[in-house]
Scaffold this active site. Structure first.
Site, mmCIF file in Angstrom:
data_model
loop_
_atom_site.group_PDB
_atom_site.id
_atom_site.type_symbol
_atom_site.label_atom_id
_atom_site.label_comp_id
_atom_site.label_asym_id
_atom_site.label_seq_id
_atom_site.Cartn_x
_atom_site.Cartn_y
_atom_site.Cartn_z
ATOM 1 N N GLN A 75 -24.166 -29.018 -37.789
ATOM 2 C CA GLN A 75 -22.741 -29.217 -38.083
ATOM 3 C C GLN A 75 -22.407 -28.799 -39.522
ATOM 4 O O GLN A 75 -21.580 -29.429 -40.189
ATOM 5 C CB GLN A 75 -22.341 -30.667 -37.833
ATOM 6 N N SER A 76 -22.988 -27.724 -39.996
ATOM 7 C CA SER A 76 -22.750 -27.281 -41.371
ATOM 8 C C SER A 76 -21.312 -26.799 -41.589
ATOM 9 O O SER A 76 -20.819 -25.941 -40.849
ATOM 10 C CB SER A 76 -23.716 -26.138 -41.693
#
Ligand SMILES: *Cc1c(COP(=O)(O)O)cnc(C)c1O
Length: 332
Positions: A75-76
């Site tokens: 989930q960068s």
């Protein structure tokens, strides 16, 4: 400080607003809280990586790169902002996603930032936790070179001296805003991870001799580990800026008390902070960074660490797209 010497593109919506958090200040009973809205940098739901990318992409284009390679956690936010700017600049984007949290939740695996990465048409390769991400990026780069391409590698979080220039710029912008309205900033608080944000701020605040202290709230490391990491990058950034040796080790301060069970894993404080800012101020934080950063700020204020007549700025680093990956955390 004259940062126009460095190659840079201009795509962030700057300056970002500096706003009072009146309701939260009242609820907590002081100090006076303000928020620097770097969640509003404008690139595909915004966030702090956009400022770094202005300098990183400036350097990449100067080197005639045709492909950008970067990496991050599943989930960068950094990866999402990189994928977005690559679309706009018509660059190929190669992404390596490390599955750091081990979550099997379909929202975590495919919603939020991942959904957006795919929309931007980035090439995504998912790899298990513990992979040597720098080595994996080098392998991808070698492959691209073999096929005649010219890759530019952006380290995780965009945290190199070049990327940190984005937060040197933010420090100068913030000091200017405070001066314009005669606001004395006593404390600046932000979440700290790959360290470029805090390192750039430190170099910029020192370079302007502002006297404003920065506190980094850790999202994955303990205090000592994070301070060493931030100090190393702040020193390199100061050298790059032409002010070597200007950062003092004592000015690098991190707090590791709000990480909880680990990177990207929820804490009660984070959930409370996200809900409080939503309900009191209509502002969206994120579960991985700004939620834990704000949880730290709230707890330290409640413990009476700051005076009521002091002014404290929270740097909102963005990330709200990540909320959609944590649906169960907020609806349980
Ligand atoms: C990357 C990130 C941070 C941390 O910034 P670093 O420069 O990596 O320390 C904080 N908040 C959000 C939302 C981020 O995406």
């Amino acid at each position: 400080m004259h940062i126009s010497r460095f190659p840079r593109l201009h795509f962030a919506h700057l300056p970002t607003p500096l706003e009072p958090l009146k309701n939260l200040s009242k609820l907590l009973g002081g100090p006076q809280l303000f928020i620097k809205r770097d969640d509003c940098t404008g690139l595909a739901t915004g966030g702090n990586k956009t400022r770094k990318l202005e300098f990183l992409l400036g350097e990449a284009l100067q080197k005639n790169a045709d492909t950008i390679i970067t990496q991050g956690a599943t989930q960068s936010n950094h990866v999402r902002q990189t994928a977005a700017i690559c679309s706009k600049l018509d660059l190929r984007c190669e992404i390596l996603l490390e599955h750091r949290t081990g979550s099997k939740d379909p929202d975590y695996l495919e919603n939020g930032n991942v959904l957006l990465d795919r929309l931007f048409g980035a090439n995504i390769l998912s790899v298990p936790a513990g992979t040597d991400m720098d080595a994996a990026m080098e392998e991808t780069a070698a492959e691209i070179r073999k096929n005649g391409g010219n890759p530019y590698i952006i380290p995780g979080g965009g945290s190199s001296p070049t990327g940190a220039l984005g937060y040197v710029n933010c420090a100068m912008e913030l000091v200017g805003q405070a001066n314009d309205r005669s606001l004395r900033i006593d404390h600046l608080v932000t979440a700290t991870g790959s360290a470029g944000t805090q390192a750039g701020l430190l170099a910029g605040l020192e370079g302007t001799r502002s006297g404003i202290p920065v506190l980094g709230i850790c999202v994955n490391a303990d205090k000592e580990t994070q301070e060493v990491k931030v100090f190393a990058l702040a020193e390199k950034t100061a050298e790059f800026l032409g002010i070597p040796g200007s950062i003092k080790r004592e000015s690098v301060v991190a707090n590791g008390d709000y990480v909880g069970p680990g990177y990207g894993l929820s804490t009660d404080g984070m959930i409370e902070a996200v809900q409080l800012l939503a309900r009191e101020e209509g502002i969206l934080l994120d579960p991985v960074y700004s939620g834990k950063g704000m949880a730290g700020l709230i707890d330290l204020v409640r413990k009476g660490k700051y005076r009521k007549d002091e002014n404290m700025v929270f740097l909102h680093t963005g990330g709200s797209a990540g909320l959609f990956a944590y649906r169960k955390t907020f609806t349980a």
